[in-house]
Write a protein that holds these residues in place. Structure first.
Motif, PDB file in Angstrom:
ATOM      1  N   GLN A  86       0.994  -1.202  -0.134  1.00  0.00           N
ATOM      2  CA  GLN A  86       0.135  -0.076   0.004  1.00  0.00           C
ATOM      3  C   GLN A  86       0.844   1.292  -0.042  1.00  0.00           C
ATOM      4  O   GLN A  86       0.473   2.099  -0.836  1.00  0.00           O
ATOM      5  N   GLU A  87       2.135   1.069   0.392  1.00  0.00           N
ATOM      6  CA  GLU A  87       2.925   2.406   0.595  1.00  0.00           C
ATOM      7  C   GLU A  87       3.641   2.641  -0.912  1.00  0.00           C
ATOM      8  O   GLU A  87       3.767   3.709  -1.321  1.00  0.00           O
ATOM      9  N   LEU A  88       3.806   1.431  -1.569  1.00  0.00           N
ATOM     10  CA  LEU A  88       4.331   1.375  -2.747  1.00  0.00           C
ATOM     11  C   LEU A  88       3.134   1.952  -3.783  1.00  0.00           C
ATOM     12  O   LEU A  88       3.558   2.588  -4.953  1.00  0.00           O
ATOM     13  N   LEU A  89       2.055   1.554  -3.870  1.00  0.00           N
ATOM     14  CA  LEU A  89       1.218   1.575  -4.890  1.00  0.00           C
ATOM     15  C   LEU A  89       0.884   2.925  -5.436  1.00  0.00           C
ATOM     16  O   LEU A  89       0.738   2.972  -6.871  1.00  0.00           O
ATOM     17  N   PRO A  90       0.829   3.924  -4.691  1.00  0.00           N
ATOM     18  CA  PRO A  90       0.698   5.130  -5.419  1.00  0.00           C
ATOM     19  C   PRO A  90       1.926   5.765  -6.390  1.00  0.00           C
ATOM     20  O   PRO A  90       1.564   6.561  -7.141  1.00  0.00           O
ATOM     21  N   LEU A  91       2.844   5.032  -6.071  1.00  0.00           N
ATOM     22  CA  LEU A  91       3.905   5.275  -7.196  1.00  0.00           C
ATOM     23  C   LEU A  91       3.438   4.969  -8.709  1.00  0.00           C
ATOM     24  O   LEU A  91       3.726   5.427  -9.503  1.00  0.00           O
ATOM     25  N   ARG A  92       2.643   3.865  -8.693  1.00  0.00           N
ATOM     26  CA  ARG A  92       2.031   3.439 -10.109  1.00  0.00           C
ATOM     27  C   ARG A  92       0.860   4.098 -10.235  1.00  0.00           C
ATOM     28  O   ARG A  92       0.576   4.614 -11.330  1.00  0.00           O
ATOM     29  N   THR A  93       0.022   4.110  -9.292  1.00  0.00           N
ATOM     30  CA  THR A  93      -1.471   4.648  -9.362  1.00  0.00           C
ATOM     31  C   THR A  93      -1.391   6.059  -9.798  1.00  0.00           C
ATOM     32  O   THR A  93      -2.573   6.388 -10.399  1.00  0.00           O
ATOM     33  N   ARG A  94      -0.513   6.819  -9.655  1.00  0.00           N
ATOM     34  CA  ARG A  94      -0.420   8.358  -9.793  1.00  0.00           C
ATOM     35  C   ARG A  94      -0.192   8.419 -11.512  1.00  0.00           C
ATOM     36  O   ARG A  94      -0.431   9.546 -11.856  1.00  0.00           O
ATOM     37  N   HIS A  95       0.195   7.390 -12.214  1.00  0.00           N
ATOM     38  CA  HIS A  95       0.774   7.503 -13.464  1.00  0.00           C
ATOM     39  C   HIS A  95       0.239   6.566 -14.176  1.00  0.00           C
ATOM     40  O   HIS A  95       0.146   6.965 -15.696  1.00  0.00           O
ATOM     41  N   ILE A  96      -0.397   5.431 -13.905  1.00  0.00           N
ATOM     42  CA  ILE A  96      -0.790   4.453 -14.839  1.00  0.00           C
ATOM     43  C   ILE A  96      -2.243   4.115 -14.514  1.00  0.00           C
ATOM     44  O   ILE A  96      -2.466   3.630 -13.216  1.00  0.00           O
ATOM     45  N   ASP A  97      -3.169   4.233 -15.252  1.00  0.00           N
ATOM     46  CA  ASP A  97      -4.489   3.558 -15.165  1.00  0.00           C
ATOM     47  C   ASP A  97      -4.551   2.166 -15.468  1.00  0.00           C
ATOM     48  O   ASP A  97      -3.880   1.728 -16.291  1.00  0.00           O
ATOM     49  N   GLY A  98      -5.658   1.728 -14.707  1.00  0.00           N
ATOM     50  CA  GLY A  98      -5.693   0.257 -14.996  1.00  0.00           C
ATOM     51  C   GLY A  98      -6.727  -0.469 -14.354  1.00  0.00           C
ATOM     52  O   GLY A  98      -7.453   0.113 -13.455  1.00  0.00           O
ATOM     53  N   ASP A  99      -7.027  -1.809 -14.491  1.00  0.00           N
ATOM     54  CA  ASP A  99      -7.793  -2.514 -13.607  1.00  0.00           C
ATOM     55  C   ASP A  99      -7.075  -3.747 -13.309  1.00  0.00           C
ATOM     56  O   ASP A  99      -6.016  -4.452 -13.617  1.00  0.00           O
ATOM     57  N   ILE A 100      -7.257  -4.050 -11.881  1.00  0.00           N
ATOM     58  CA  ILE A 100      -6.746  -4.821 -11.052  1.00  0.00           C
ATOM     59  C   ILE A 100      -7.692  -5.901 -10.534  1.00  0.00           C
ATOM     60  O   ILE A 100      -8.758  -5.470 -10.104  1.00  0.00           O
ATOM     61  N   LEU A 101      -7.452  -7.234 -10.762  1.00  0.00           N
ATOM     62  CA  LEU A 101      -8.227  -8.546 -10.357  1.00  0.00           C
ATOM     63  C   LEU A 101      -7.360  -9.580  -9.526  1.00  0.00           C
ATOM     64  O   LEU A 101      -6.418  -9.643  -9.770  1.00  0.00           O
ATOM     65  N   LEU A 102      -8.063  -9.644  -8.083  1.00  0.00           N
ATOM     66  CA  LEU A 102      -7.476 -11.125  -7.651  1.00  0.00           C
ATOM     67  C   LEU A 102      -8.393 -12.064  -7.944  1.00  0.00           C
ATOM     68  O   LEU A 102      -9.775 -11.836  -7.556  1.00  0.00           O
ATOM     69  N   ILE A 103      -7.912 -13.138  -8.243  1.00  0.00           N
ATOM     70  CA  ILE A 103      -9.081 -14.115  -8.672  1.00  0.00           C
ATOM     71  C   ILE A 103      -8.205 -15.840  -8.346  1.00  0.00           C
ATOM     72  O   ILE A 103      -7.129 -15.943  -8.591  1.00  0.00           O
ATOM     73  N   ASP A 104      -9.141 -16.665  -7.978  1.00  0.00           N
ATOM     74  CA  ASP A 104      -8.663 -18.104  -7.747  1.00  0.00           C
ATOM     75  C   ASP A 104      -8.079 -18.720  -9.036  1.00  0.00           C
ATOM     76  O   ASP A 104      -9.119 -18.271  -9.987  1.00  0.00           O
ATOM     77  N   GLY A 105      -7.445 -19.457  -8.870  1.00  0.00           N
ATOM     78  CA  GLY A 105      -7.251 -20.166 -10.209  1.00  0.00           C
ATOM     79  C   GLY A 105      -8.131 -21.572 -10.022  1.00  0.00           C
ATOM     80  O   GLY A 105      -9.006 -21.755  -9.188  1.00  0.00           O
ATOM     81  N   VAL A 106      -7.630 -22.386 -10.893  1.00  0.00           N
ATOM     82  CA  VAL A 106      -8.374 -23.625 -10.782  1.00  0.00           C
ATOM     83  C   VAL A 106      -7.273 -24.932 -10.123  1.00  0.00           C
ATOM     84  O   VAL A 106      -6.221 -24.664 -10.081  1.00  0.00           O
ATOM     85  N   ALA A 107      -7.909 -25.817  -9.524  1.00  0.00           N
ATOM     86  CA  ALA A 107      -7.224 -26.853  -9.166  1.00  0.00           C
ATOM     87  C   ALA A 107      -6.311 -27.679 -10.010  1.00  0.00           C
ATOM     88  O   ALA A 107      -6.818 -27.625 -11.260  1.00  0.00           O
ATOM     89  N   PRO A 108      -5.463 -28.270  -9.628  1.00  0.00           N
ATOM     90  CA  PRO A 108      -4.497 -28.909 -10.681  1.00  0.00           C
ATOM     91  C   PRO A 108      -5.216 -30.007 -11.399  1.00  0.00           C
ATOM     92  O   PRO A 108      -5.139 -30.504 -12.582  1.00  0.00           O
ATOM     93  N   ASP A 109      -6.359 -30.694 -10.936  1.00  0.00           N
ATOM     94  CA  ASP A 109      -7.106 -31.588 -11.375  1.00  0.00           C
ATOM     95  C   ASP A 109      -8.484 -31.213 -12.089  1.00  0.00           C
ATOM     96  O   ASP A 109      -9.547 -32.138 -12.516  1.00  0.00           O
ATOM     97  N   TYR A 110      -8.263 -29.834 -12.515  1.00  0.00           N
ATOM     98  CA  TYR A 110      -9.526 -29.317 -13.231  1.00  0.00           C
ATOM     99  C   TYR A 110      -9.858 -29.882 -14.428  1.00  0.00           C
ATOM    100  O   TYR A 110      -9.004 -30.149 -15.243  1.00  0.00           O
TER     101      TYR A 110
END
Length: 120
Positions: free
Chosen positions: A77-101
């Motif tokens: 969170q301390e580092l994040l503004p160094l990017r967000t002040r200059h670069i727009d974007g979308d960020i997603l945190l998401i589960d992957g699938v299990a190895p046996d999917y």
């Protein structure tokens, strides 16, 4: 189950010093949570459908809890503004699938759910 942080970031023609510092320091924020880059930036790509003008970032984590803990950590969170002040974007945190999917199992479940909803 693995999880991923996925960033769709609008590219810049010139990277400000803040963004370069962010890139230099981000790995140290990932290490405590088992995060590692799978894709970073705008590498050579072969767009087969649609368009993809943006930069893609994919970071793997051991679990969604680890991905959330990293993103919410004081260090990131301390580092994040160094990017967000200059670069727009979308960020997603998401589960992957299990190895046996098995996508065929998913198709069967979706087919059954559709049949049940259409008969109701």
């Amino acid at each position: 189950m693995p999880a991923y942080a996925i960033g769709n970031l609008r590219p810049l023609t010139h990277l400000p010093e803040d963004v370069l510092i962010y890139i230099e320091r981000i790995q140290a924020t990932l290490d405590p949570f088992g995060g590692r880059f799978l894709v970073h930036g705008a590498p050579e790509r072969d767009v087969r459908e649609g368009t993809w003008p943006d930069a893609l970032v994919i970071i793997a984590f051991p679990s969604l809890a680890d991905a959330r803990a990293w993103y919410d950590s004081c260090a990131y969170q301390e580092l994040l503004p160094l990017r967000t002040r200059h670069i727009d974007g979308d960020i997603l945190l998401i589960d992957g699938v299990a190895p046996d999917y098995d996508p065929a199992v998913t198709a069967t479940a979706l087919r059954a759910a559709q049949a049940a909803s259409s008969s109701a």
